[in-house]
Enzyme design. Structure first.
Site, PDB file in Angstrom:
ATOM      1  N   PRO A   1       0.831  -1.206   0.000  1.00 29.31           N
ATOM      2  CG  PRO A   1      -0.642  -1.520   1.755  1.00 29.31           C
ATOM      3  CD  PRO A   1       0.666  -1.985   1.228  1.00 29.31           C
TER       4      PRO A   1
ATOM      5  CE1 TYR B   1       9.667  14.546  15.197  1.00 30.10           C
ATOM      6  CE2 TYR B   1      11.547  14.930  13.770  1.00 30.10           C
ATOM      7  CZ  TYR B   1      10.239  14.525  13.936  1.00 30.10           C
ATOM      8  OH  TYR B   1       9.521  14.092  12.866  1.00 30.10           O
TER       9      TYR B   1
ATOM     10  CB  SER C   1       2.087  11.794  17.055  1.00 27.41           C
ATOM     11  OG  SER C   1       2.041  12.881  17.949  1.00 27.41           O
TER      12      SER C   1
ATOM     13  CB  SER D   1       7.547   5.752   4.708  1.00 25.18           C
ATOM     14  OG  SER D   1       8.546   4.951   5.289  1.00 25.18           O
TER      15      SER D   1
END
Lengths: 632, 633
Positions: B209, B553, B294, B215
């Site tokens: 998919p 992060y 998120s 990504s």
């Protein structure tokens, strides 16, 4: 590859940890030329740790008391004991007060002044390796640093601080035994010189543990100062390395394990002495004469030792070692993610043993220590009565020195005759022969008993034993193999390895072996014996060579006193029908048996009389689960 | 049909034409005609309830508007103009068309780059670099008969063979292409997907998919060991809002809709989902569900798992869905949690019912300067403790603060410049903040006007307790804008030998400072050990607060000049950094997902039994590994 001298085969990719080059500098030389006061008042400009928030000595206890961990433990104890949290907090505060150092530059200066005076009198020189010192200076700026000296003499204490003061390196805080704090004035001075005091038997005192570990942790986390402690825990009475104590080591490493600091640098430091101040005291202590309590008056009385010459003191700073690098693959830090107090004992133990090994490797082997090895292999009676021909001893020492260098000893340029002169308390050279010196017979009415005579010889022998012990670590692995070859009479490599492991296991409390590295140790023994031409090695076999008999028999004889002593004690335990005994009774009973055996000529070593050996046997048997300690 | 506006109409025309071509090609086969009619029916059915389908941003041929070897839109990029000043091209962003005078110096100072030393990308994709497709003829034949559009054009396939990991983009810039899907298929609705999955099962074809292609976990990479034909199932054309329920404040969407469309279309009706991941321009609703996304404003609206009411997913075993729209259920383990985070290994999410909220009346940005990162973290912790976090609160470290400064556009008026100077003077000289230590928190408040102002005061009061100084709305707003342009900046860096990546974790509060310090130091040390010639950039920020911890992060980049295999070095350092994160109590991922990049740590992350549970679900749902992207497990 095989020839590479490394005790840690698995980590052979690492740069050598020891600084081998010989750029030792006598730090007393400059002191003798310039004013002592000038040195004490020198401008002190250290470059401290860059990473941490700076905090003052006065802030430390506050941070500790405010810490979440301590508050938590206080609350917990309050609930358990029914005391009010304030009371427990008060108690914690009192513990902290008893413990805290109060490092002040002024006192370092005062100390510097006294030390210069004393050291100049005691030692011909204090040799320090400058390269190690430079590496340390660098390391201290980069991460929290732990200084790990060995402990061989009371003089050790604060000598590191003295050197660091002289070379503009931040002065360390030092973990010390609580008895020192009790000494009048001196206790106060050393507290202000950076010592903090820890009780000896803490046991299960939860609050004490909490305060202490938080205190240590805070020092490391804040980068307040380098931390110094003795990984062996105590001063070695025998000059032989002691099994490392893990509690403090664990505490010190915890900030790294928990990710509170990025890294910690460990700096093993090897202090070696030509002659130790307390040599005769130590020997007596080992024979059961009780240890004097540390006291200021005691210290003043001891000042008569200041009249004597103690040769050279070597301080060898090891290369700073990153805990992060050392622990790579050894410990999974993720275990700390869930339970904050997970154990990391195996890794800590490995690290602690490694540190002691590096201290050993960094120690200088004096010719005197080698001579002691040889002298002890002669029958004691011969030594005291006929003496040993001087030329024979020197020839043999030269041979042994070569062997020691082959085994990787740091060469020490000292001369044999002066070594003997320096150790006039132990040996005497007379008309081309060398004699063992025993203490003067006191004037007395009745004739001395044979038992008392044994003790007199033993005291002299044990003194020499201490000096032999200084170089024992160098020979111990090859000696185990030599003994294995001698006992098993086999050449089969795996059989030898099995026996080697057995001996290593039995003597693990006697000598420092890094846990879990028996095959590396065996490999090292093989390599060293081959290097000195004592054995031939093939894939399957290890065979003694004809040329190697001298080395092999020397090595076997070196280990013999230990084997004999252990056997005497095993015999005592086997013969004794009682299955339960008190440690207090055991020691004198063994001493009696050994004395008898010595008098009857069955036992040839006085080392069985040493309480150190006796205690080691008990520890070994407990470790091997042959004996168990019952709580009374 | 009448309800469709012109934009949707033209799209339809294109589809219709495509269909006509297909029909023409299969004119002699009546079955095909039937199936096209069926597809058309599906369309018609939708159009009745279709709230709006205008302004579709993502065309089938993505290459028409997007870069094939970099981030985002083709018309938007950073470059150095003839004067040697950094410029941001295009018209799409607030920063577009502006000049950033400080960027050049920052790049040079931070990375040691030199404008003379360029490392340009291969300008166009040569089709010869792409392996010819391995087609499953039987599958293709039957697919044709369904009338669902598909393609095996090289560009189409390459576009769907990658996400935005550094190594993926680096390879594309060098013109290197690995295993790519053999076919791309564009279903138009849920039923199309059902059909495709059926066919894939029947012919044993591997399905991967594809949503927005954002990504960063190697999730879209085709497993090189896959021998079957790989079909990329691109959901981008399933992007309609099917209904909005104003009574229950829910909306039902097709899963291919991308974030910006979803928000824009809902906004037109006066609503929003409030789900704003940094990738929302391109990432799709289905992708969010499949990776447990998120959003920036999760403090008000929640993360994807809080927003989803109902999910429809097509699996080889059939369709999985719940039977009602109840707000909470106790019906055993929540089956949504098998779907959320399944990363395309179990099936394709086709439709989602989500919570919506009325659009906020008032929005206000803000920022706070702290003397150091420690104080900043302490403040965030306190805010979380008092549960008064604004819609978004983020804390940048000093390196990022400086970076943000470098992206300041040229100031037009003397007055602003003067004001800036004054502010700097006030903070550094008067307040004594060390410019090499201070850090900035950016804030976003949302809601009713008075409440926002009240809330704002509360947060600033807390900040003041930790030595924080309010630093204005502009700084805050710029901070959030940077989120969208930072990915473009990586492409600029790559033109000048700088490669970088961001990665994230979540960690308990007491470890935030430790993890930030240790990971940054580890990155620096690893770079040094691996022979990187220049000091790397290692920077971090706390982007989300929770009751018990935060999301952190990390940004990491370095100049790779002098390295023979920079990507390998890069991957080793990234690997070490992840090890460090895990050793310091951080999670494997907060929202990027596992993919194939972090698979090796999965077992440790969830335990053996946990792994077995997930595997057994996979074994039941997809025994033949039709959804064979090999993510996660």
């Amino acid at each position: 590859m095989l020839l590479k001298r490394s005790t840690r085969g698995a980590h052979s990719a690492k740069p050598p940890v020891l600084i081998r080059s010989q750029c030792f500098v006598d730090i007393l030389e400059e002191r003798r030329l310039r004013s002592d006061l000038g040195h004490a008042l020198r401008t002190f400009r250290p470059s401290p740790y860059k990473g941490g928030p700076s905090c003052s000595a006065a802030d430390l206890p506050k941070i500790v008391l405010e810490s979440q961990h301590l508050r938590y433990v206080v609350k917990e104890i309050a609930t358990e004991t029914g005391a009010s949290p304030e009371e427990v907090r008060e108690e914690a505060s009192a513990i902290l007060e008893e413990m805290s150092q109060n490092l002040q530059l002024g006192f370092i200066r005062l100390l510097g002044y006294i030390f210069t005076k004393v050291f100049k009198r005691l030692f011909t020189s204090i040799n320090v390796n400058m390269e190690g010192l430079k590496a340390l200076q660098q390391a201290i700026q980069e991460s929290p640093v732990i200084l790990l000296p060995n402990h061989r003499s009371y003089v050790d204490f604060l000598v590191i601080s003295y050197i660091m003061f002289t070379y503009d390196i931040p002065v360390p805080v030092i973990a010390a035994g609580i008895p020192l704090a009790g000494m009048k004035i001196v206790g106060a001075i050393i507290r202000r010189s950076g010592a903090f005091f820890i009780r000896r038997a803490i046991g299960s005192d939860k609050l004490y543990w909490a305060v202490m570990s938080e205190y240590v942790r805070t020092i490391i986390k804040t980068g307040f100062a380098p931390l110094e402690f003795y990984v062996e825990g105590l001063r070695s009475r025998t000059l032989k390395s002691l099994m490392p104590k893990l509690g403090m080591m664990h505490m010190v490493l915890e900030p790294y394990f928990k990710g509170e600091v990025y890294d910690i640098q460990l700096v093993p430091i090897s202090l070696s002495y030509d002659r130790v101040l307390e040599e005769s005291l130590l020997a007596l202590e080992l024979l059961g004469v009780p240890k004097l309590k540390e006291s200021t008056t005691g210290l003043l009385k001891a000042s008569k030792v200041l009249q004597d010459d103690y040769g050279i003191m070597h301080v060898n700073f090891g290369r700073p070692m990153s805990v992060r690098r050392l622990c790579r693959g050894k410990i999974n830090l993720r275990q700390y993610n869930l339970i904050p107090r997970a154990e990391a004992q195996a890794c800590v133990s490995w690290l602690a043993h490694l540190m002691v090994r590096i201290q050993e490797e960094g120690s200088l082997i004096s010719p005197w220590s080698l001579m002691a090895c040889l002298l002890l292999q002669a029958p004691t009676a011969v030594l005291t009565e006929q003496g040993l021909p001087w030329h024979q001893l020197t020839e043999k020492t030269i041979w042994l020195r070569k062997l020691a260098l082959d085994f990787g000893a740091l060469p020490d340029p000292d001369v044999m005759s002066s070594a003997v002169a320096l150790h006039h308390s132990v040996v005497r050279r007379e008309a081309g022969r060398v004699y063992l010196v025993r203490e003067e017979e006191p004037e007395r009415k009745r004739p001395i008993s044979p038992e008392e005579d044994v003790i007199r010889s033993a005291a002299a022998v044990l003194m020499m034993v201490s000096y032999r012990n200084q170089s024992l670590h160098l020979f111990v692995r090859p000696a185990l193999l030599a003994t294995a070859i001698g006992v098993t009479k086999t050449a089969q490599r795996d059989e030898l390895f099995a026996f080697f492991c057995f001996l290593r296991d039995v003597f693990s409390n006697e000598f420092i072996f890094i846990p879990g590295e028996s095959s590396q140790d065996f490999e090292e023994a093989c390599v060293l014996l081959r290097k000195c031409g004592a054995v031939h090695i093939s894939e399957q076999e290890v065979t003694a060579s004809d040329a190697g008999l001298e080395a092999l028999s020397f090595l076997q004889a070196l280990l013999q006193p230990f084997i004999d002593s252990y056997q005497v004690m095993f015999r005592f335990l086997c013969e004794d029908k009682v299955h339960v005994f008190a440690e207090k009774q055991f020691l004198p009973a063994v001493r009696n048996l050994a004395t008898k055996l010595i008098l009857s000529g069955e036992l040839h070593t006085y080392e069985t009389l040493s309480s150190d050996t006796q205690k080691n046997v008990l520890s070994a048997l407990r470790r091997l689960e042959t004996l168990a300690k019952l709580e009374s | 049909m009448a309800s469709n506006s012109s934009g949707g109409g033209s799209d339809r025309q294109r589809i219709a034409q495509q269909r006509l071509r297909i029909i023409a090609g299969h004119l002699r086969r009546p079955v095909d005609v039937d199936s096209t009619i069926l597809a058309a029916e599906c369309k018609a059915q939708d159009s009745k309830t279709d709230v709006s389908s205008e302004g579709k941003t993502v065309p089938r041929r993505r290459q028409e508007i997007m870069k094939w070897n970099g981030w985002g839109y083709s018309d938007t990029k950073f470059l150095f103009n003839k004067k040697g000043q950094a410029e941001f091209t295009g018209k799409r962003y607030k920063l577009s068309g502006m000049i950033m005078p400080a960027l050049k110096d920052w790049l040079e100072d931070t990375f040691g780059t030199n404008l003379q030393h360029k490392s340009p990308a291969t300008p166009i994709l040569t089709s010869s670099a792409v392996q010819p497709p391995t087609l499953n003829e039987a599958f293709v034949e039957e697919l044709k008969s369904t009338g669902i559009p598909f393609s095996h054009d090289a560009e189409d396939r390459v576009f769907r063979a990658h996400g935005h990991c550094l190594h993926e983009i680096f390879a594309l810039r060098e013109g290197k292409v690995g295993r790519v899907p053999d076919l791309v298929v564009w279903p138009n609705c849920h039923n199309d997907v059902v059909r495709i999955v059926e066919l894939a099962c029947k012919h044993n074809v591997c399905l991967i998919p594809y949503g927005g292609g954002t990504s960063v976990s190697s999730g879209l990479e085709c497993p090189p060991e896959e021998t079957r034909s790989i079909v990329s199932l691109d959901t981008s054309q399933m992007s309609r809002i099917l209904w909005i329920d104003e009574k229950n404040l829910t909306a039902h969407m097709e899963a291919g809709i991308v974030g910006q469309d979803l928000e824009r279309l809902l906004n037109e009706s006066g609503y929003c989902t409030g789900h704003e991941p940094d990738s929302m321009e391109f990432s799709s609703l289905g992708g969010w569900v499949a990776t447990r996304a998120s959003g920036m404003k999760k403090n008000i609206y929640g993360n994807i798992e809080d927003l989803v009411i109902r999910v429809k997913m097509v699996t080889p075993q059939g369709v999985i869905e719940k039977s009602c729209l109840g707000p909470r259920m106790s019906t055993g383990p929540d089956i949504h949690h098998f779907i959320m985070g399944s990363e395309g290994t179990l099936g394709v999410v086709t439709e989602v019912t989500m919570k919506i909220r009325p659009m906020p009346e008032y929005q206000k940005y803000g920022s706070v300067v702290f003397p150091n990162f420690e104080q900043g973290v302490a403040c965030l912790r306190e805010v979380a403790k008092q549960r008064c976090a604004p819609a978004s609160i983020r804390l940048m470290d000093n390196e990022q603060f400086k970076f943000g400064h470098a992206l300041k556009p040229q100031v037009s008026s003397m007055f602003t410049s003067f004001l800036d100077g004054l502010k700097t003077f006030y903070i550094t000289k008067f307040k004594g903040f060390d410019p090499n230590c201070l850090c900035v928190a950016t804030l976003l408040f949302e809601g009713h006007r008075e409440k926002v102002l009240q809330h704002e005061k509360q947060v600033y009061d807390i900040a003041a307790q930790f030595g924080g100084l309010a630093a204005g709305e502009d700084n805050g707003q710029r901070g959030y804008m940077l989120t969208f342009v930072i990915a473009y900046l990586r492409d600029l860096g790559m033109d000048y030998y700088v490669i970088g990546e961001s990665f994230e974790t979540s960690v308990p509060w007491d470890r935030v400072l430790d993890i930030c310090r240790n990971v940054k130091l580890r990155i620096i040390q690893e770079c040094k050990d691996k022979g990187v010639q220049f000091q790397p950039l290692a920077s971090c920020r706390a982007t989300q607060t929770y009751d018990s911890g935060a999301c952190v992060y990390f940004y990491f980049a370095f100049n790779y000049r002098g390295l023979s295999d920079p990507v390998h070095v890069f991957e080793e350092v990234e690997h070490a950094a992840r090890e460090e994160i895990l050793a310091n109590g951080g999670s494997l991922s907060h929202h990027h997902g596992v993919g194939k990049l972090r698979k090796e740590w999965m077992r440790e992350a969830v335990s053996n039994v946990g792994m077995g549970m997930l595997k057994s679900v996979k074994d039941y749902v997809d025994p033949n590994n039709i959804f064979g992207n090999r993510n996660l497990l």
